[in-house]
Motif scaffolding. Structure first.
Motif, PDB file in Angstrom:
ATOM      1  N   SER A  45      13.931 -20.381  33.935  1.00  0.00           N
ATOM      2  CA  SER A  45      13.892 -20.210  32.435  1.00  0.00           C
ATOM      3  C   SER A  45      12.516 -20.559  31.828  1.00  0.00           C
ATOM      4  O   SER A  45      12.047 -20.172  30.752  1.00  0.00           O
ATOM      5  N   SER A  87      17.142 -10.305  27.404  1.00  0.00           N
ATOM      6  CA  SER A  87      16.858 -11.617  27.117  1.00  0.00           C
ATOM      7  C   SER A  87      16.346 -11.568  25.850  1.00  0.00           C
ATOM      8  O   SER A  87      15.763 -10.739  25.018  1.00  0.00           O
ATOM      9  N   GLU A  94      17.762 -11.014  31.804  1.00  0.00           N
ATOM     10  CA  GLU A  94      18.379 -12.276  32.172  1.00  0.00           C
ATOM     11  C   GLU A  94      19.367 -11.513  33.246  1.00  0.00           C
ATOM     12  O   GLU A  94      20.109 -10.685  32.971  1.00  0.00           O
ATOM     13  N   LYS A 102      18.862 -16.041  35.535  1.00  0.00           N
ATOM     14  CA  LYS A 102      17.136 -16.194  35.687  1.00  0.00           C
ATOM     15  C   LYS A 102      16.785 -15.076  35.228  1.00  0.00           C
ATOM     16  O   LYS A 102      17.404 -14.280  34.392  1.00  0.00           O
TER      17      LYS A 102
END
Length: 199
Positions: A45, A87, A94, A102
């Protein structure tokens, strides 16, 4: 009053946007115009590197950290499939690895599909644990087939079930019969369908 209405409208828009971004999808790597040098970095992240999928010494790309932890991993066939979603960070997806999320940077050698389109894209088979049914219902009568020898093409999705027909191009249809039925592809948000990515 107008300010309150605008605030509520903005809040509703933000909620819808968040819901759309959170929808579960599947990310497929090595699509389109990739080369042997194509590689992908999996990031934490904070954008520090967690792992990398790449070719070493001219072999097929691989990444030991992903084995058994993503939706599909068959490095011999360039198959790396992830449960994924957009994301909130621009230009990133993601991806789910085990029980954690991740980041991976977007690329034109990727394909993002809905779960339904992903199921329809590939071949599948039935099993004793997940048999072929006459209709999309657990209580429906099962259709007797040789689970080891008969593969299916996916035709349409209805809820957690997929309609299939025997794959004449690969294993062929037993006794020349065009077998059709329904197989459950999802249970409790988990894909349980046995898939095949090549004929």
């Amino acid at each position: 009053m107008i300010k309150i209405f605008r605030y509520l409208l903005f809040s509703l828009f933000a909620f819808i946007l968040f819901e759309c971004q959170s929808q579960d999808k599947v990310l497929i790597l090595y699509q389109g115009n990739y080369t042997e040098e194509t590689k992908y970095k999996i990031l934490n992240s904070d954008k520090s590197q967690f792992a990398e999928i790449k070719s070493v010494d001219g072999n097929e790309p691989s990444c030991s950290k992903l084995k058994g932890k993503i939706l599909a991993y068959f490095d011999d066939y360039y198959i790396f499939h992830f449960r994924a979603k957009q994301s909130i960070l621009p230009n990133y997806f993601e991806v789910q690895i085990g029980s954690v999320l991740k980041l991976i940077e977007k690329s034109n050698t990727m394909m993002l599909l809905s779960l339904e389109d992903y199921i329809l894209k590939y071949y599948c088979s039935a099993s004793k644990q997940n048999p072929l049914k006459i209709s999309p219902n657990e209580k429906s009568k099962s259709i007797s087939v040789n689970f080891e020898d008969v593969g299916f093409i996916c035709l349409e999705i209805k809820g957690d079930w997929v309609k299939v027909k025997c794959n004449k191009e690969c294993e062929s249809c037993p006794n020349g019969k065009n077998i059709e039925g329904w197989i459950r592809w999802r249970r409790n948000d988990k894909i349980i369908l046995k898939q095949y990515y090549n004929c």
